[in-house]
Design a protein around this motif. Structure first.
Motif, PDB file in Angstrom:
ATOM      1  N   GLN A   1       0.829  -1.208   0.000  1.00 23.97           N
ATOM      2  CA  GLN A   1       0.000   0.000   0.000  1.00 23.97           C
ATOM      3  C   GLN A   1       0.869   1.266   0.000  1.00 23.97           C
ATOM      4  OE1 GLN A   1      -2.445  -0.674   3.427  1.00 23.97           O
ATOM      5  NE2 GLN A   1      -4.100  -1.614   2.251  1.00 23.97           N
ATOM      6  N   ILE A   2       1.974   1.209   0.756  1.00 25.23           N
ATOM      7  CA  ILE A   2       2.878   2.364   0.764  1.00 25.23           C
ATOM      8  C   ILE A   2       3.459   2.594  -0.631  1.00 25.23           C
ATOM      9  CG2 ILE A   2       5.062   3.229   1.688  1.00 25.23           C
ATOM     10  CD1 ILE A   2       4.433   1.714   4.282  1.00 25.23           C
ATOM     11  N   THR A   3       3.806   1.486  -1.272  1.00 23.11           N
ATOM     12  CA  THR A   3       4.342   1.594  -2.628  1.00 23.11           C
ATOM     13  C   THR A   3       3.272   2.072  -3.605  1.00 23.11           C
ATOM     14  OG1 THR A   3       5.856  -0.212  -2.118  1.00 23.11           O
ATOM     15  CG2 THR A   3       5.562   0.326  -4.432  1.00 23.11           C
ATOM     16  N   ALA A   4       2.041   1.555  -3.443  1.00 19.83           N
ATOM     17  CA  ALA A   4       0.958   1.911  -4.369  1.00 19.83           C
ATOM     18  C   ALA A   4       0.599   3.382  -4.278  1.00 19.83           C
ATOM     19  CB  ALA A   4      -0.267   1.049  -4.073  1.00 19.83           C
ATOM     20  N   VAL A   5       0.692   3.962  -3.081  1.00 22.41           N
ATOM     21  CA  VAL A   5       0.378   5.395  -2.932  1.00 22.41           C
ATOM     22  C   VAL A   5       1.316   6.233  -3.772  1.00 22.41           C
ATOM     23  CG1 VAL A   5       0.400   7.306  -1.279  1.00 22.41           C
ATOM     24  CG2 VAL A   5      -0.674   5.138  -0.670  1.00 22.41           C
ATOM     25  N   GLN A   6       2.535   5.765  -3.889  1.00 20.83           N
ATOM     26  CA  GLN A   6       3.517   6.512  -4.676  1.00 20.83           C
ATOM     27  C   GLN A   6       3.338   6.320  -6.178  1.00 20.83           C
ATOM     28  OE1 GLN A   6       5.564   8.580  -3.080  1.00 20.83           O
ATOM     29  NE2 GLN A   6       4.691   7.867  -1.110  1.00 20.83           N
TER      30      GLN A   6
ATOM     31  N   ASP B   1       0.091   4.471  -7.879  1.00 16.88           N
ATOM     32  CA  ASP B   1      -1.244   4.455  -8.472  1.00 16.88           C
ATOM     33  C   ASP B   1      -2.271   4.395  -7.352  1.00 16.88           C
ATOM     34  OD1 ASP B   1      -3.475   4.244  -9.984  1.00 16.88           O
ATOM     35  OD2 ASP B   1      -3.007   2.295 -10.866  1.00 16.88           O
ATOM     36  N   ASP B   2      -3.149   5.390  -7.297  1.00 19.98           N
ATOM     37  CA  ASP B   2      -4.187   5.406  -6.259  1.00 19.98           C
ATOM     38  C   ASP B   2      -5.189   4.275  -6.441  1.00 19.98           C
ATOM     39  OD1 ASP B   2      -3.004   7.573  -5.144  1.00 19.98           O
ATOM     40  OD2 ASP B   2      -4.255   9.047  -6.219  1.00 19.98           O
ATOM     41  N   GLY B   3      -5.447   3.873  -7.692  1.00 18.57           N
ATOM     42  CA  GLY B   3      -6.388   2.786  -7.933  1.00 18.57           C
ATOM     43  C   GLY B   3      -5.903   1.471  -7.360  1.00 18.57           C
ATOM     44  N   LEU B   4      -4.600   1.247  -7.450  1.00 17.17           N
ATOM     45  CA  LEU B   4      -4.033   0.026  -6.887  1.00 17.17           C
ATOM     46  C   LEU B   4      -4.162  -0.003  -5.368  1.00 17.17           C
ATOM     47  CD1 LEU B   4      -2.442  -2.599  -7.306  1.00 17.17           C
ATOM     48  CD2 LEU B   4      -0.326  -1.236  -7.214  1.00 17.17           C
ATOM     49  N   ALA B   5      -4.074   1.142  -4.734  1.00 16.87           N
ATOM     50  CA  ALA B   5      -4.208   1.209  -3.273  1.00 16.87           C
ATOM     51  C   ALA B   5      -5.594   0.767  -2.828  1.00 16.87           C
ATOM     52  CB  ALA B   5      -3.903   2.616  -2.782  1.00 16.87           C
ATOM     53  N   SER B   6      -6.646   1.195  -3.559  1.00 16.48           N
ATOM     54  CA  SER B   6      -8.016   0.785  -3.195  1.00 16.48           C
ATOM     55  C   SER B   6      -8.213  -0.718  -3.383  1.00 16.48           C
ATOM     56  CB  SER B   6      -9.018   1.558  -4.029  1.00 16.48           C
ATOM     57  OG  SER B   6      -8.851   1.293  -5.420  1.00 16.48           O
ATOM     58  N   VAL B   7      -7.600  -1.256  -4.435  1.00 12.24           N
ATOM     59  CA  VAL B   7      -7.679  -2.710  -4.654  1.00 12.24           C
ATOM     60  C   VAL B   7      -7.002  -3.452  -3.515  1.00 12.24           C
ATOM     61  CG1 VAL B   7      -6.944  -4.597  -6.151  1.00 12.24           C
ATOM     62  CG2 VAL B   7      -7.837  -2.490  -7.149  1.00 12.24           C
ATOM     63  N   LEU B   8      -5.864  -2.958  -3.060  1.00 11.48           N
ATOM     64  CA  LEU B   8      -5.151  -3.604  -1.948  1.00 11.48           C
ATOM     65  C   LEU B   8      -5.954  -3.519  -0.659  1.00 11.48           C
ATOM     66  CD1 LEU B   8      -1.486  -2.441  -2.664  1.00 11.48           C
ATOM     67  CD2 LEU B   8      -2.449  -4.729  -2.956  1.00 11.48           C
ATOM     68  N   ASP B   9      -6.705  -2.415  -0.477  1.00 13.20           N
ATOM     69  CA  ASP B   9      -7.553  -2.303   0.719  1.00 13.20           C
ATOM     70  C   ASP B   9      -8.609  -3.403   0.736  1.00 13.20           C
ATOM     71  OD1 ASP B   9      -6.205  -0.147   1.732  1.00 13.20           O
ATOM     72  OD2 ASP B   9      -7.498   1.344   0.745  1.00 13.20           O
ATOM     73  N   LYS B  10      -9.254  -3.610  -0.408  1.00 11.34           N
ATOM     74  CA  LYS B  10     -10.239  -4.693  -0.479  1.00 11.34           C
ATOM     75  C   LYS B  10      -9.584  -6.060  -0.299  1.00 11.34           C
ATOM     76  CE  LYS B  10     -13.812  -2.485  -3.294  1.00 11.34           C
ATOM     77  NZ  LYS B  10     -14.638  -2.583  -4.530  1.00 11.34           N
ATOM     78  N   GLY B  11      -8.404  -6.215  -0.917  1.00 12.08           N
ATOM     79  CA  GLY B  11      -7.700  -7.479  -0.768  1.00 12.08           C
ATOM     80  C   GLY B  11      -7.335  -7.769   0.675  1.00 12.08           C
ATOM     81  N   GLN B  12      -7.013  -6.711   1.422  1.00 11.66           N
ATOM     82  CA  GLN B  12      -6.685  -6.887   2.833  1.00 11.66           C
ATOM     83  C   GLN B  12      -7.901  -7.377   3.615  1.00 11.66           C
ATOM     84  OE1 GLN B  12      -5.383  -3.281   4.754  1.00 11.66           O
ATOM     85  NE2 GLN B  12      -4.350  -4.384   6.410  1.00 11.66           N
TER      86      GLN B  12
END
Length: 380
Positions: free
Chosen positions: A82-87, A89-100
């Protein structure tokens, strides 16, 4: 605090423009430390749990070991991602939140499945319970709990991913009707297995047989569709559970005693000894330590057979173990034969008596007699 950060020589630090890299490595390092600490804590808890005979502490520690290790590492890696995704792609961060969220649900379900399995093993073990639960009952309850956990976890995951659970249930109701028609035999076996679990006509380890079918052996496994029976010549038989709803099943394993029922015949010449022999056998049965004295015992003169006069022995042994029963039966029969011998009688065997009329001569004897009476000159 901000003034302190400004005073630090940040420019001399590698990757000074990308501090998130240090955050990622810090998260991974913290995950490593937590995984190590968790292992130490669980090892000590497991050692303490093994010192008691409680079902739940052993089951909880054993069930939590692998899910906890996966939880620490997966959450750490997801956090780093998530830390990497924020840097990036914001869309990837939301996907990781759901995955978590999905991963947490899956890990919780995994823990509950392992817990039910560990408890199931221990509640049938005499080391943990003075009166263990029946193995068949434990298996049935364990399977129902695991199915419930899987279905519930699946529905929660679908809802978390944005799907309508009510729509899924409605589709499942309509689809269930179609599946019911297409898989009637499968459903019949399922409900047959359910009836076996509820009625419990037999359990794992029981010796069962059916007079209507060529089924006899020891029950090894009771599933939702098939029951596996091992015959006495070690052949496995796989019986669909629906069969048990339409046949008669005998369960010799649940008998309280085994029966001895034998006929003994003596010669007609020893008929005068029948009464003292029967009395002696009756006394022997009454004093035999392996015969159940609270069950029916009968020793009586029974019939006049073609080659013998018979009496029968009807009694029950204390043991129901097959091999031990034969030892007791052998001892009883040997003592009966000794009683017969002690009374100067003999056990009869099939015989036939041929009555020859007096004066009857065989043709060979008659011709031989004529030759002997003829003069020597006239003999051939």
């Amino acid at each position: 605090m901000e003034e302190l950060i400004e005073l630090l020589p940040v420019d001399s630090v590698p990757f000074a423009d990308n501090l998130w890299v240090y955050q990622v490595f810090s998260v991974i390092f913290i995950s490593l430390v937590l995984a190590y600490v968790g292992k130490i804590v669980l090892d000590r808890l497991e050692k303490k749990a093994h010192s008691t005979n409680n079902v739940w502490d052993d089951a909880l520690v054993t069930a939590a070991r692998k899910p906890l290790w996966v939880l620490i590492w997966s959450m750490g890696l997801l956090w780093a991602a998530q830390i990497t995704a924020v840097q990036m792609d914001d869309g990837l961060a939301s996907v990781l939140d759901k995955g978590q969220s999905v991963l947490l649900i899956i890990l919780l379900a995994w823990f509950l499945l392992r817990l039910s399995g560990e408890v199931e093993v221990r509640i049938v073990d005499r080391r943990y319970r003075k009166k263990p639960v029946d193995l068949t009952t434990a298996n049935a309850i364990g399977k129902l709990l695991r199915i419930s956990v899987i279905i519930t976890a699946g529905l929660v995951v679908l809802q978390n991913m944005g799907y309508s659970v009510s729509g899924v249930l409605a589709f499942g109701g309509v689809g269930g009707i179609a599946v019911g028609f297409a898989a009637r035999d499968l459903l019949a076996n399922f409900f047959g297995g359910l009836m076996v679990f509820l009625d419990r006509p037999f359990a794992v380890g029981d010796w069962v047989r059916s007079p209507e079918k060529d089924i006899e052996g020891t029950v090894e496994h009771i599933g939702w569709r098939l029951t596996r029976i091992r015959t006495f010549d070690q052949r496995p038989i796989y019986v669909p559970n629906a069969v048990f709803a339409n046949i008669v099943i005998q369960n010799p394993s649940r008998m309280h005693h085994r029966r001895i029922f034998e006929h003994i015949g003596i010669r007609y010449d020893d008929i005068q000894q029948m009464e003292p022999i029967v009395k002696a056998v009756r006394t022997m049965i009454d004093e035999h330590e392996d015969i159940a004295q609270d069950q029916t015992k009968m020793i009586y003169f029974d019939r006049c057979a073609p080659s013998s006069v018979d009496f029968f022995i009807y009694a029950f042994t204390k043991t129901k173990v097959w091999s031990e029963f034969h030892r007791v039966k052998e001892d009883v029969l040997l003592k009966v034969l000794k009683i017969v011998d002690d009374h100067d009688a003999q056990v009869a065997f099939p015989t036939s008596t041929l009555h020859v009329p007096q004066g009857l001569r065989l043709r060979g004897d008659e011709s031989g007699g004529e030759e002997s009476d003829a003069p020597e000159g006239q003999r051939a």
